[in-house]
Structure formats: C-alpha cells, structure tokens
Design an enzyme around this catalytic site. Sequence first.
Site, PDB file in Angstrom:
ATOM      1  N   ASP A   1       1.054  -1.083   0.054  1.00  0.00           N
ATOM      2  CA  ASP A   1       0.198  -0.294  -0.257  1.00  0.00           C
ATOM      3  C   ASP A   1       0.570   1.470   0.155  1.00  0.00           C
ATOM      4  O   ASP A   1       1.509   1.417   0.859  1.00  0.00           O
ATOM      5  CB  ASP A   1      -1.772  -0.349   1.360  1.00  0.00           C
ATOM      6  CG  ASP A   1      -1.950  -0.911   1.126  1.00  0.00           C
ATOM      7  OD1 ASP A   1      -1.829  -2.038   0.457  1.00  0.00           O
ATOM      8  OD2 ASP A   1      -3.170  -1.028   2.046  1.00  0.00           O
TER       9      ASP A   1
ATOM     10  N   LYS B   1      -6.418   2.691  -3.735  1.00  0.00           N
ATOM     11  CA  LYS B   1      -7.030   3.102  -2.000  1.00  0.00           C
ATOM     12  C   LYS B   1      -7.551   4.453  -1.551  1.00  0.00           C
ATOM     13  O   LYS B   1      -6.717   5.278  -2.342  1.00  0.00           O
ATOM     14  CB  LYS B   1      -6.147   2.301  -0.858  1.00  0.00           C
ATOM     15  CG  LYS B   1      -6.251   2.005   0.243  1.00  0.00           C
ATOM     16  CD  LYS B   1      -5.065   1.713   0.700  1.00  0.00           C
ATOM     17  CE  LYS B   1      -5.040   1.574   2.461  1.00  0.00           C
ATOM     18  NZ  LYS B   1      -4.195   1.506   2.821  1.00  0.00           N
TER      19      LYS B   1
ATOM     20  N   LYS C   1     -10.015  -0.295  -3.097  1.00  0.00           N
ATOM     21  CA  LYS C   1      -9.807   0.044  -0.923  1.00  0.00           C
ATOM     22  C   LYS C   1     -10.628   1.071  -0.698  1.00  0.00           C
ATOM     23  O   LYS C   1     -10.059   2.181  -1.013  1.00  0.00           O
ATOM     24  CB  LYS C   1      -8.599  -0.767  -0.776  1.00  0.00           C
ATOM     25  CG  LYS C   1      -8.506  -0.395   0.752  1.00  0.00           C
ATOM     26  CD  LYS C   1      -7.314  -0.945   0.562  1.00  0.00           C
ATOM     27  CE  LYS C   1      -6.949  -1.533   2.184  1.00  0.00           C
ATOM     28  NZ  LYS C   1      -5.837  -1.918   3.427  1.00  0.00           N
TER      29      LYS C   1
END
Lengths: 294, 299
Positions: free
Chosen positions: B136, B199, B235
């Site tokens: 991430d 995300k 996400k």
Amino acid sequence: MNGAGMNDATPPRPDVRKTYKLYVGGKFPRTESGRSYEPAGCAGVQVCRGSRKDLRDAVVAARKGLEDWSGRTGYNRGQILYRLAEMLETRKDALAAEIVAASRIGDEAAVREVEASVDLCCWWAGVPDKLNALLGSQNDVNGPFFVFSTVEPTGVIGVIAPESPSLLGLLALVLPLLAGGNAVVALVSEGRPLAGLAFGEVCASSDVPAGAVNLLSGLRSELSPQFASHRDVDGLLIAGAPDAAIGQAAADSVKRVRFAPLSQADWSDGARVRRLDWVEPFVECKTLWHPVAW
Amino acid sequence: MITPTDFRVPPVDAIALETRVAELATRSIKKDAKKKGLEMVVAMTDLTTLEGMDTPGKVKALCRKAWRPLAGHPELPSCAAVCVYPDLVGTAVESLRGSTVAVASVATAFPSGRAALDEKLADTRRAVAAGAGEIDMVIDRGAFLAGRYGQVFDEICRVKDACGEAHLKVILETGELRTYDNVRRACRIALLAGGDFLKTSTGKVTPASTMPVVMLMLEAVRDHYLETGRLVGVKAAGGIRAAKDALRYLVMVNETCGDHWLDARYFRFGASSLLNDVLMQWVRLRTGVYQRPEDFSKD
C-alpha cells in the site's frame, strides 16, 4: 378579512404545541421507526412508539455516557443531582400540568407529586459522596494488609417505570442508579408518558452528561423482552410484580434483575423510596489488599 | 507513451454525485441478504493496525483474528489480508502461514509520503523481501497539489517496478486532495501508472473514506476497464466503523461496477474496528439478540 377594527386587534398567537420526543445521548430524536401511539391516559396526544432499534441506540449512547458519569467523583455526581432538583423545582408548574394532562388527576395531587420528586432528588443528591462510606468497608484481616472494599457502578441499567405515579415513580428508580454512578436507559410510563419524557429536558439542562440518562416511550409489552435479552444491558430495575419470562430472557447474559412491586401510595412513602436498598443491587464491590508499610 | 494531456479528466458534477450516493444509501438490506453481505464484508476486509505502538504480539493476535474472525464459527470466511508496517511483515507472514490471508504492508514513507524516491523504493523492496504480497503506497500529495502530475505518475511506475509480483495499492489520501476533480485526476494517474488497486486513505487524515469519493474511484476503474480491459480494484479505508455503512458501500459497488467487483480481489475495506461491528451484527442475525461489544476480542 374586513377592515373594521383591524388595527387595534392583537393578532392571535400561533398555537405552539410541544412534540414529546425520546431523549437519547443528550439529544431529542424521534423514534427511528416513525411510529406513534396515543397513550391511554392522554386522549388526543401522540407520542413516539419506541422500537427495539431505539433501545439499541440508547444502549450505545448509555455505554458512552457511563464512561463520563462513572468517572466523576461522588461529590460531583451529588452536585449534579442537586442541580436536577433545582431544574425540577423551576419547572414545577409545567411538570404538574403534564402530569394532569396525562393522568387526569387533580392539580393538587400533581403538584404534590412534583414536590415529592424534587424532595427525593435532594435526598439522593446527598448520597453519592457518602456511598463508599455507607456501602464499602475497611476489613480486618489476619496479616499485614489494609483491606478496603469499595463500590463501583454495575454499568448500563435498564429501567421500566411504573404506570403511575409517572414522574415520581420514574425518579424513584432512576435517581438511586445515578447516585451509584450507573447510566440508565428508561422506558417511561406507557399510559402517562408526558412528565417522564419532560424529565429529559430537565436532564439536558442539568450538566448530566449526554448518555447518562436515556428516556424512551413505547409499549412495555413490546420493549421489555428486548431490555431483558440485550446483552449489553448490565442490569434491570422494573416496576411491577416479578415476571418469570423477563428473568429467563435476562439469564443468558447473567443480568441482575430487580422488580419493584410497589403500590401507587408506596412511591410517595419516604420510608420506602429513600433507602440505600435501591442502589445496593446495582453497585459492584471491589476489595483491595494493600500491604502495610512500616 | 503517456503525455500530460492524458491526465486531463472531465470535471465532476458534485451535486449529482452526492445525490446519487445519498440515494443508494437508502437501500434496505435485511435478513438473508444482510447475512450474505456481512460475510462478504468480512472476506473483503484488510484488517489493519498502523500505530506507532504496534508490537509483534498485537500483530500476531490480529493475524489470528483475520484467519478465524470468530471463535467457534468456522463457516465465517477469513479476512482478505492483514495490513501492517514494513517492520512487522515478517511477524505477520509467520503467523499466517497456511491461511488464505494475504499480508499487506504500507510503504513509501507512509503516511506522509514525504521522502526521497530512492528511500521509497528501498522501503518497498524491503517489505516485498520480507514477504508482503501486497504493497500500500502513498502518492506524493505535495507534488500532486503543486501540479507536478508527471512526478506522481513516475513515482507510482517506479514503485510498481519495485513491487515485482506483489500487488500495488495506490493510496490517494483523498482527504488532502480537496476537490472531487483532484480525486478523479489522481485516479486517472494511478490507473495509467499501473496500480492494481486504488485506495482512498491512510486512515491518518480526516475525512478518510467517504462514499462520494469511493463512487468516483469505482467509476474510474469501471471506465478504465472499458477502455483497456484491465481490472483494477478499489479499497475504501479509514472511518468505516459500522456494518450498516459497509453494506451501503457494497450496494454502491454493485450499482456502479457490477457484481464482478463484489469480490475480495476487486473491492476491499481497510479497517480495524469495523470487523467487530460486522461480527456483532452477524451474531445478532443468528440469535435475534443484541450483542455486547465487550464479548468480541479487541485485537
């Protein structure tokens, strides 16, 4: 409209009527269900018919309120309960009118009920800072230790108020719990809910932390099984005769359940309601062993 | 060949977007559908701990929870992944051996993204070497807001290279991007640069994940799929604490991208406290009794 006398006539004031709503987490929401009912005692009045989801929300709010309320000193809790008494006194006439509207009892009886409520509130305001002295102890043990037993609140307590007296009965159940540091979710009188709901306004103007007192109106038969089964309610204090079904539903989460089978007259009997017996079941005793240091 | 004109995006109609989101949030999901939805949320959760005070012990406990979310209920799926800081990847990999739970690591100077590129790349490589299957990364918001879109794009490309086989999730930190247009542009850059997931947030900035922003991301990955045939996931991370909210996100995913995206490969929740609320609602559906938060393990 005709022109005659138009200028000297005072225009009629609009009819400002109060919508009695729930009191949850320091706010006054309507029931999430959108339902209402006409209480048996007050024709023409509609109040919220609270649902199990309102109870769920109230328990979440009470859990938050408990943190604040139980963390305060007994002295501070006493001050706030006294403030409640002051606010009740200030609103005496309105509360009496609400009792009259709901109960169709005489004005005088209603005023007496409010005055008894104020007096009861003053009495309980004196309790919180003495609770440890009264219910706790210093214990003699065979060894070099100081041993103290202190009391702590049980947690979130569900209350089901008596039908009548609607205000005094509610306060007789709620005040001892607050004195003990508990947070309360109370179902007010089903047939005469107005004064009980107005108690929310008293709490909101008395430094009672949001969530420490939560008030629902609705049908007792619908909500009492939910009070009993909700796992996050730590105890129940219910006006009325013992009910085996409630005890059974509460057993799964090992809730402490107490019933208060008082008659109408009992609630205004000081000898019955001004007793530490009301708070004792809803505090937990913690015993500390402290080594004696010479 | 990517040129600056490729980063141009049509402006967002904010009112239409928010109205659409509010409309979708009114759907009522009950009973069996709710149960299935809650189980889907569990399977889509990246159970996350990103605190300065994290310990190997906490990560181990979190891994056990992600593997078997509720003791005594093997019928509940495992979570999708556990998300930790790079230095705890080894602990997580060790704890999750034999499970289906992936290990995700934040990298590239999380959460601010303010470090030199070579440090970000080294950070990424270390996490991958330690066994992280998902990375991430955070974009450089300083560069993005200053209009240096090319720099943001290049960085994502370089980090993607450094990831190797590992899946790359690109954190846009939408709470710092200020406008919906910026969010749409950041999505476009991350998609062109080859991110496998978009995300929303680090969880360290408020607001974190909001429904309108996630809607924009879903539209971006849908359009990217129609344009290129490449499936990219989304996400939603940070600030989603209630099962009810998570179910609303699922409705939005289905309505925007279709049920193909209702899969842990293409939609994830980055959360920590959400899981317990989902478990509480799940048990409540089975038993009919409101649950006590204290009965569910905290970590």
